[in-house]
Design a protein around this motif. Structure first.
Motif, PDB file in Angstrom:
ATOM      1  N   ARG A  21      77.950  76.760 -69.533  1.00 10.85           N
ATOM      2  CA  ARG A  21      78.294  77.616 -68.389  1.00 10.85           C
ATOM      3  C   ARG A  21      78.375  79.098 -68.780  1.00 10.85           C
ATOM      4  O   ARG A  21      78.958  79.895 -68.065  1.00 10.85           O
ATOM      5  CB  ARG A  21      79.633  77.164 -67.785  1.00 10.85           C
ATOM      6  N   MET A  22      77.754  79.457 -69.908  1.00 10.35           N
ATOM      7  CA  MET A  22      77.765  80.847 -70.359  1.00 10.35           C
ATOM      8  C   MET A  22      76.503  81.578 -69.897  1.00 10.35           C
ATOM      9  O   MET A  22      75.474  80.958 -69.631  1.00 10.35           O
ATOM     10  CB  MET A  22      77.841  80.925 -71.887  1.00 10.35           C
ATOM     11  N   TYR A  23      76.590  82.909 -69.824  1.00  8.36           N
ATOM     12  CA  TYR A  23      75.409  83.724 -69.537  1.00  8.36           C
ATOM     13  C   TYR A  23      74.505  83.697 -70.764  1.00  8.36           C
ATOM     14  O   TYR A  23      74.952  83.885 -71.885  1.00  8.36           O
ATOM     15  CB  TYR A  23      75.813  85.171 -69.227  1.00  8.36           C
ATOM     16  N   GLY A  24      73.204  83.439 -70.527  1.00 13.12           N
ATOM     17  CA  GLY A  24      72.280  83.279 -71.655  1.00 13.12           C
ATOM     18  C   GLY A  24      72.603  82.011 -72.429  1.00 13.12           C
ATOM     19  O   GLY A  24      72.561  81.991 -73.664  1.00 13.12           O
ATOM     20  N   GLY A  25      72.923  80.948 -71.707  1.00  8.05           N
ATOM     21  CA  GLY A  25      73.430  79.732 -72.332  1.00  8.05           C
ATOM     22  C   GLY A  25      72.535  79.146 -73.401  1.00  8.05           C
ATOM     23  O   GLY A  25      73.026  78.700 -74.452  1.00  8.05           O
ATOM     24  N   THR A  26      71.227  79.139 -73.182  1.00 11.97           N
ATOM     25  CA  THR A  26      70.326  78.553 -74.175  1.00 11.97           C
ATOM     26  C   THR A  26      70.289  79.400 -75.442  1.00 11.97           C
ATOM     27  O   THR A  26      70.220  78.865 -76.556  1.00 11.97           O
ATOM     28  CB  THR A  26      68.898  78.407 -73.596  1.00 11.97           C
ATOM     29  N   ALA A  27      70.349  80.716 -75.285  1.00  8.26           N
ATOM     30  CA  ALA A  27      70.417  81.592 -76.458  1.00  8.26           C
ATOM     31  C   ALA A  27      71.762  81.438 -77.161  1.00  8.26           C
ATOM     32  O   ALA A  27      71.835  81.497 -78.402  1.00  8.26           O
ATOM     33  CB  ALA A  27      70.205  83.046 -76.034  1.00  8.26           C
ATOM     34  N   GLN A  28      72.816  81.222 -76.392  1.00 11.05           N
ATOM     35  CA  GLN A  28      74.132  81.016 -76.997  1.00 11.05           C
ATOM     36  C   GLN A  28      74.163  79.743 -77.843  1.00 11.05           C
ATOM     37  O   GLN A  28      74.885  79.667 -78.849  1.00 11.05           O
ATOM     38  CB  GLN A  28      75.214  80.927 -75.907  1.00 11.05           C
ATOM     39  N   ILE A  29      73.379  78.750 -77.454  1.00 15.74           N
ATOM     40  CA  ILE A  29      73.301  77.515 -78.240  1.00 15.74           C
ATOM     41  C   ILE A  29      72.890  77.836 -79.664  1.00 15.74           C
ATOM     42  O   ILE A  29      73.416  77.272 -80.625  1.00 15.74           O
ATOM     43  CB  ILE A  29      72.295  76.528 -77.601  1.00 15.74           C
ATOM     44  N   SER A  30      71.953  78.782 -79.814  1.00  7.26           N
ATOM     45  CA  SER A  30      71.460  79.139 -81.139  1.00  7.26           C
ATOM     46  C   SER A  30      72.575  79.680 -82.016  1.00  7.26           C
ATOM     47  O   SER A  30      72.682  79.335 -83.198  1.00  7.26           O
ATOM     48  CB  SER A  30      70.337  80.176 -81.024  1.00  7.26           C
TER      49      SER A  30
ATOM     50  N   ALA B 164      70.881  84.986 -85.682  1.00 13.40           N
ATOM     51  CA  ALA B 164      72.020  84.065 -85.602  1.00 13.40           C
ATOM     52  C   ALA B 164      72.112  83.201 -86.854  1.00 13.40           C
ATOM     53  O   ALA B 164      73.205  82.803 -87.272  1.00 13.40           O
ATOM     54  CB  ALA B 164      71.898  83.179 -84.364  1.00 13.40           C
ATOM     55  N   ALA B 165      70.959  82.925 -87.473  1.00 11.99           N
ATOM     56  CA  ALA B 165      70.948  82.104 -88.695  1.00 11.99           C
ATOM     57  C   ALA B 165      71.649  82.795 -89.859  1.00 11.99           C
ATOM     58  O   ALA B 165      71.948  82.160 -90.870  1.00 11.99           O
ATOM     59  CB  ALA B 165      69.506  81.767 -89.077  1.00 11.99           C
ATOM     60  N   LEU B 166      71.922  84.099 -89.725  1.00 11.23           N
ATOM     61  CA  LEU B 166      72.630  84.828 -90.776  1.00 11.23           C
ATOM     62  C   LEU B 166      74.046  84.269 -90.989  1.00 11.23           C
ATOM     63  O   LEU B 166      74.628  84.436 -92.067  1.00 11.23           O
ATOM     64  CB  LEU B 166      72.707  86.312 -90.414  1.00 11.23           C
ATOM     65  N   ILE B 167      74.583  83.587 -89.985  1.00 13.84           N
ATOM     66  CA  ILE B 167      75.922  83.006 -90.108  1.00 13.84           C
ATOM     67  C   ILE B 167      75.965  82.019 -91.274  1.00 13.84           C
ATOM     68  O   ILE B 167      77.000  81.865 -91.931  1.00 13.84           O
ATOM     69  CB  ILE B 167      76.332  82.324 -88.788  1.00 13.84           C
ATOM     70  N   THR B 168      74.844  81.363 -91.559  1.00 13.63           N
ATOM     71  CA  THR B 168      74.816  80.399 -92.660  1.00 13.63           C
ATOM     72  C   THR B 168      74.974  81.071 -94.024  1.00 13.63           C
ATOM     73  O   THR B 168      75.197  80.379 -95.022  1.00 13.63           O
ATOM     74  CB  THR B 168      73.503  79.593 -92.665  1.00 13.63           C
ATOM     75  N   ALA B 169      74.866  82.407 -94.072  1.00 13.87           N
ATOM     76  CA  ALA B 169      75.033  83.117 -95.349  1.00 13.87           C
ATOM     77  C   ALA B 169      76.490  83.154 -95.784  1.00 13.87           C
ATOM     78  O   ALA B 169      76.776  83.424 -96.956  1.00 13.87           O
ATOM     79  CB  ALA B 169      74.499  84.550 -95.230  1.00 13.87           C
ATOM     80  N   THR B 170      77.420  82.886 -94.858  1.00 15.73           N
ATOM     81  CA  THR B 170      78.835  82.930 -95.217  1.00 15.73           C
ATOM     82  C   THR B 170      79.541  81.590 -95.042  1.00 15.73           C
ATOM     83  O   THR B 170      80.379  81.218 -95.852  1.00 15.73           O
ATOM     84  CB  THR B 170      79.587  83.996 -94.386  1.00 15.73           C
ATOM     85  N   ILE B 171      79.211  80.843 -93.973  1.00 14.24           N
ATOM     86  CA  ILE B 171      79.849  79.533 -93.774  1.00 14.24           C
ATOM     87  C   ILE B 171      79.453  78.619 -94.929  1.00 14.24           C
ATOM     88  O   ILE B 171      78.274  78.458 -95.222  1.00 14.24           O
ATOM     89  CB  ILE B 171      79.403  78.915 -92.436  1.00 14.24           C
ATOM     90  N   PRO B 172      80.405  78.011 -95.641  1.00 18.41           N
ATOM     91  CA  PRO B 172      80.045  77.172 -96.790  1.00 18.41           C
ATOM     92  C   PRO B 172      79.310  75.898 -96.357  1.00 18.41           C
ATOM     93  O   PRO B 172      79.564  75.385 -95.272  1.00 18.41           O
ATOM     94  CB  PRO B 172      81.413  76.835 -97.404  1.00 18.41           C
ATOM     95  N   PRO B 173      78.350  75.421 -97.200  1.00 22.58           N
ATOM     96  CA  PRO B 173      77.991  75.920 -98.532  1.00 22.58           C
ATOM     97  C   PRO B 173      76.818  76.894 -98.458  1.00 22.58           C
ATOM     98  O   PRO B 173      75.683  76.504 -98.216  1.00 22.58           O
ATOM     99  CB  PRO B 173      77.542  74.638 -99.253  1.00 22.58           C
ATOM    100  N   SER B 174      77.075  78.168 -98.655  1.00 19.02           N
ATOM    101  CA  SER B 174      76.031  79.188 -98.632  1.00 19.02           C
ATOM    102  C   SER B 174      75.332  79.278 -99.987  1.00 19.02           C
ATOM    103  O   SER B 174      75.988  79.425-101.022  1.00 19.02           O
ATOM    104  CB  SER B 174      76.649  80.550 -98.285  1.00 19.02           C
ATOM    105  N   LEU B 175      73.998  79.196 -99.984  1.00 23.21           N
ATOM    106  CA  LEU B 175      73.256  79.292-101.242  1.00 23.21           C
ATOM    107  C   LEU B 175      73.425  80.669-101.869  1.00 23.21           C
ATOM    108  O   LEU B 175      73.478  80.809-103.092  1.00 23.21           O
ATOM    109  CB  LEU B 175      71.775  78.994-101.002  1.00 23.21           C
ATOM    110  N   GLY B 176      73.529  81.705-101.022  1.00 22.89           N
ATOM    111  CA  GLY B 176      73.722  83.057-101.543  1.00 22.89           C
ATOM    112  C   GLY B 176      75.041  83.191-102.285  1.00 22.89           C
ATOM    113  O   GLY B 176      75.105  83.814-103.353  1.00 22.89           O
ATOM    114  N   LEU B 177      76.099  82.578-101.747  1.00 23.74           N
ATOM    115  CA  LEU B 177      77.400  82.635-102.414  1.00 23.74           C
ATOM    116  C   LEU B 177      77.375  81.866-103.735  1.00 23.74           C
ATOM    117  O   LEU B 177      78.016  82.265-104.707  1.00 23.74           O
ATOM    118  CB  LEU B 177      78.491  82.074-101.497  1.00 23.74           C
ATOM    119  N   ILE B 178      76.627  80.773-103.780  1.00 23.27           N
ATOM    120  CA  ILE B 178      76.518  80.003-105.026  1.00 23.27           C
ATOM    121  C   ILE B 178      75.825  80.839-106.097  1.00 23.27           C
ATOM    122  O   ILE B 178      76.278  80.909-107.248  1.00 23.27           O
ATOM    123  CB  ILE B 178      75.753  78.689-104.796  1.00 23.27           C
ATOM    124  N   ILE B 179      74.722  81.500-105.718  1.00 21.71           N
ATOM    125  CA  ILE B 179      73.984  82.319-106.689  1.00 21.71           C
ATOM    126  C   ILE B 179      74.842  83.497-107.152  1.00 21.71           C
ATOM    127  O   ILE B 179      74.901  83.817-108.341  1.00 21.71           O
ATOM    128  CB  ILE B 179      72.654  82.813-106.085  1.00 21.71           C
TER     129      ILE B 179
END
Length: 429
Positions: A85-94, A140-155
């Motif tokens: 029920r959000m504006y731009g709902g399909t984009a918000q899914i991403s 939006a995929a940049l969020i995976t750079a911080t939410i564990p387990p981030s490969l960047g944080l491991i390196i």
């Protein structure tokens, strides 16, 4: 030093694969300086001889297993439920999906590609422009750079000898904060472009409906929590947590969701071999280059240059982040971690900044480089999936880039927002 940098810039400009760029540049230095080539060979071997670094191939394999075992589909269903029920709902899914997938894939490029394949056709049908589709799914995929387990944080933790458990815990608040910033940006831009208005005919989300959906996706949501708790209480080391992730993915896929078959297991295994091969080649060939950088005292020179501008910790951090943002546009993110962590980490600790705080900021800004022109791998991946011109992507990505940079600037001045959870779990340092 001149030959080292000339070779690096020249081969990079010619479009040579980055692993060979740094490998040949490092070898050229050894030849020109009269250093024994046996040392170069030893550095190549030594660069990959780390028990800690075993976490990277394990987490890559675990992420690919989760993608074929039904976990991704459950998270997508939860994201659709939360944003319907959000504006731009399909984009918000991403955006929501990236937050949930951060604890699964750990790879921004893989996450961006997966979401563009799943959501792209539906977004095109609803009237979203291709550039907007690529921008929201990619950034939006940049969020995976911080939410564990981030490969960047491991390196970063591996190179800088920083606690990976603390880095994992420190990434949670910045990841959630980035979700908020990107969802607000998505809402505002969707309203501006009149994309995908809310469907008021859909019923409001009820606690019962949410509970039923959570019951189905809880195994994926528990995964990053189990990792952090397991590392905190010594159940497993960061390297062993990668092996646990693989076993966890197999058990959930086979016995809980019952979607993991021999066919898709082999598919995940082959994909993981390819992904790990590319990463390990870069890591191994960065050995001579990193050694050469140390010999020519580049870290000392760069440190003197930056400290000559200001000794204010926050301003120094902003300058370094700006430098990392620019280099990220031209150099692979893994290479930036390998080459620049030994340069910048001593500088931030010298001014009293917590290495965990800097690690989260660096992981975010360096990973952002794969989403920016001219050589961003995630950018060209998502644009290739739906045949979008990169210049159109660049136009629509500006509001999202602005939101990310604003969030990072806030985190520079609010270190406790990053350090609160690791200090609570592991104790203050």
């Amino acid at each position: 030093m001149s030959l080292l940098l000339i070779c690096f810039v020249l081969f990079l400009a010619l479009g040579m694969p980055i692993a060979f760029v740094i490998g040949i540049a490092g070898l050229a230095y050894f030849i020109s300086a009269g250093e024994p080539l046996t040392i170069a060979v030893q550095r190549i071997v030594a660069q990959s001889q780390s028990f800690t670094f075993l976490a990277v191939p394990f987490f890559i394999f675990a992420g690919n297993l989760m993608n074929v075992s039904g976990i991704t589909e459950r998270l997508l269903g939860l994201a659709r439920l939360l944003t319907r029920r959000m504006y731009g709902g399909t984009a918000q899914i991403s955006v929501v999906m990236s937050t949930l997938m951060g604890g699964v894939s750990g790879s921004a490029t893989a996450d961006a590609a997966m979401e563009t394949r799943i959501l792209g056709p539906e977004m095109l049908r609803l009237g979203y422009k291709k550039g907007y589709i690529c921008a929201v799914n990619c950034i939006a995929a940049l969020i995976t750079a911080t939410i564990p387990p981030s490969l960047g944080l491991i390196i970063f933790g591996f190179i800088g000898e920083v606690s990976i458990g603390r880095l994992f815990a420190a990434g949670i608040v910045p990841g959630v904060l980035m979700t908020v910033f990107l969802m607000l940006t998505t809402s505002l831009t969707s309203r501006y472009y009149r994309y995908d208005p809310p469907r008021r005919e859909l019923p409001r989300l009820t606690l019962k409906e949410l509970g039923e959906n959570l019951k189905d996706s809880i195994w994926a949501l528990l995964f990053p929590i189990i990792l952090i708790v397991g590392i905190r209480f010594g159940v497993f080391t960061p390297s062993e947590s990668g092996a646990f992730a693989v076993v966890y993915s197999i058990l959930v896929g086979k016995f809980v969701y019952k979607e993991l078959t021999w066919k898709n297991f082999i598919e995940a295994l082959v994909t993981s071999f390819k992904d790990n091969g590319a990463i390990m080649l870069i890591i191994a060939l960065s050995g001579p280059f990193s050694y050469a950088i140390t010999l020519v005292k580049l870290p000392v020179l760069l440190s003197s240059l930056i400290f000559g501008i200001t000794d204010n910790p926050q301003l120094l951090t902003l300058i370094m982040l700006g430098f990392l943002f620019i280099t990220g546009m031209f150099v692979d993110s893994n290479v930036n971690f390998l080459l620049l962590t030994p340069i910048f980490l001593p500088m931030v600790t010298k001014v009293g900044m917590d290495p965990v705080h800097f690690g989260v900021l660096m992981a975010t800004i360096v990973t952002l480089g794969v989403m920016t022109p001219p050589v961003g791998s995630a950018l060209y991946t998502v644009c290739g999936i739906i045949d979008c011109p990169p210049e159109e992507y660049a136009k629509y990505s500006l509001p999202f880039l602005g939101a990310v940079l604003l969030e990072l600037a806030i985190l520079v001045f609010l270190p406790q927002a990053v350090l609160w959870i690791p200090n609570m779990i592991f104790g203050a340092q």
